[in-house]
Design a protein around this motif. Sequence first.
Motif, PDB file in Angstrom:
ATOM      1  N   ILE A 209      41.155  24.597  36.703  1.00 38.23           N
ATOM      2  CA  ILE A 209      42.317  25.457  36.961  1.00 38.23           C
ATOM      3  C   ILE A 209      42.898  25.133  38.335  1.00 38.23           C
ATOM      4  CG2 ILE A 209      43.003  27.860  37.386  1.00 38.23           C
ATOM      5  CD1 ILE A 209      40.770  28.494  35.181  1.00 38.23           C
ATOM      6  N   VAL A 210      42.033  24.989  39.332  1.00 35.11           N
ATOM      7  CA  VAL A 210      42.496  24.666  40.688  1.00 35.11           C
ATOM      8  C   VAL A 210      43.079  23.253  40.714  1.00 35.11           C
ATOM      9  CG1 VAL A 210      41.794  24.374  43.096  1.00 35.11           C
ATOM     10  CG2 VAL A 210      40.914  26.306  41.758  1.00 35.11           C
TER      11      VAL A 210
ATOM     12  N   ASN B 152      49.122  29.202  36.822  1.00 34.41           N
ATOM     13  CA  ASN B 152      47.664  29.353  36.899  1.00 34.41           C
ATOM     14  C   ASN B 152      47.253  30.616  37.649  1.00 34.41           C
ATOM     15  OD1 ASN B 152      46.724  26.714  35.700  1.00 34.41           O
ATOM     16  ND2 ASN B 152      48.099  25.974  37.289  1.00 34.41           N
ATOM     17  N   PHE B 153      48.215  31.420  38.101  1.00 36.27           N
ATOM     18  CA  PHE B 153      47.968  32.639  38.870  1.00 36.27           C
ATOM     19  C   PHE B 153      48.290  33.867  38.021  1.00 36.27           C
ATOM     20  CE2 PHE B 153      48.295  29.430  41.971  1.00 36.27           C
ATOM     21  CZ  PHE B 153      47.978  29.900  43.235  1.00 36.27           C
ATOM     22  N   ILE B 154      47.651  34.991  38.338  1.00 35.95           N
ATOM     23  CA  ILE B 154      48.074  36.257  37.736  1.00 35.95           C
ATOM     24  C   ILE B 154      49.207  36.817  38.613  1.00 35.95           C
ATOM     25  CG2 ILE B 154      45.820  36.744  36.692  1.00 35.95           C
ATOM     26  CD1 ILE B 154      45.422  38.866  38.967  1.00 35.95           C
ATOM     27  N   PRO B 155      50.061  37.686  38.066  1.00 37.09           N
ATOM     28  CA  PRO B 155      51.167  38.239  38.866  1.00 37.09           C
ATOM     29  C   PRO B 155      50.695  38.990  40.117  1.00 37.09           C
ATOM     30  CG  PRO B 155      51.534  38.673  36.537  1.00 37.09           C
ATOM     31  CD  PRO B 155      50.151  38.094  36.665  1.00 37.09           C
TER      32      PRO B 155
ATOM     33  N   LYS C 299      42.270  32.396  35.428  1.00 41.34           N
ATOM     34  CA  LYS C 299      43.443  32.451  36.306  1.00 41.34           C
ATOM     35  C   LYS C 299      43.007  32.620  37.761  1.00 41.34           C
ATOM     36  CE  LYS C 299      46.842  32.511  33.217  1.00 41.34           C
ATOM     37  NZ  LYS C 299      47.947  31.594  33.189  1.00 41.34           N
ATOM     38  N   ILE C 300      43.855  32.160  38.670  1.00 35.71           N
ATOM     39  CA  ILE C 300      43.621  32.332  40.102  1.00 35.71           C
ATOM     40  C   ILE C 300      44.030  33.759  40.462  1.00 35.71           C
ATOM     41  CG2 ILE C 300      44.343  31.587  42.410  1.00 35.71           C
ATOM     42  CD1 ILE C 300      44.826  28.761  41.072  1.00 35.71           C
TER      43      ILE C 300
END
Length: 129
Positions: A6-7, A25-28, A109-110
């Motif tokens: 993911i990273v 790849n991030f959450i809000p 997710k990040i």
Amino acid sequence: MEAKGIVAAYFEALSNGEIEKAFSNFIPETKWYQPGNNKFSGLKNNLSEIFQMLEEIMADSAGNMVVKPTGPMLQSGDLVSVPVWFTAKKGTKTMSLGGMDLFQIKDGKIVHVWTFSDDQLVDDAFFGK
């Protein structure tokens, strides 16, 4: 996808200028801690605040701020650390420093990012208040 993947996908998309893909790849509600004592320092509480900070950094550095991984990613549980090198130029000022980015991954997710600079005083002097 595993945490390191993911990273890695985030950095790959970033290096290709695919900002929207990078941040998919991030959450809000991702939290991002920018260290130091400069106008960009502090906790960003969501993607909107993160994007605003990054847009301001790019404007401040005439769009030439670059962050690249420089070594292997290391994982411990849900944390992934990545050694990075970042460069920027504005006017006659330049910055070229190493650092470390630390990512927390949950459910693919990040969710949290911490960034570190090898020399925060140089970083702060470059960006100012």
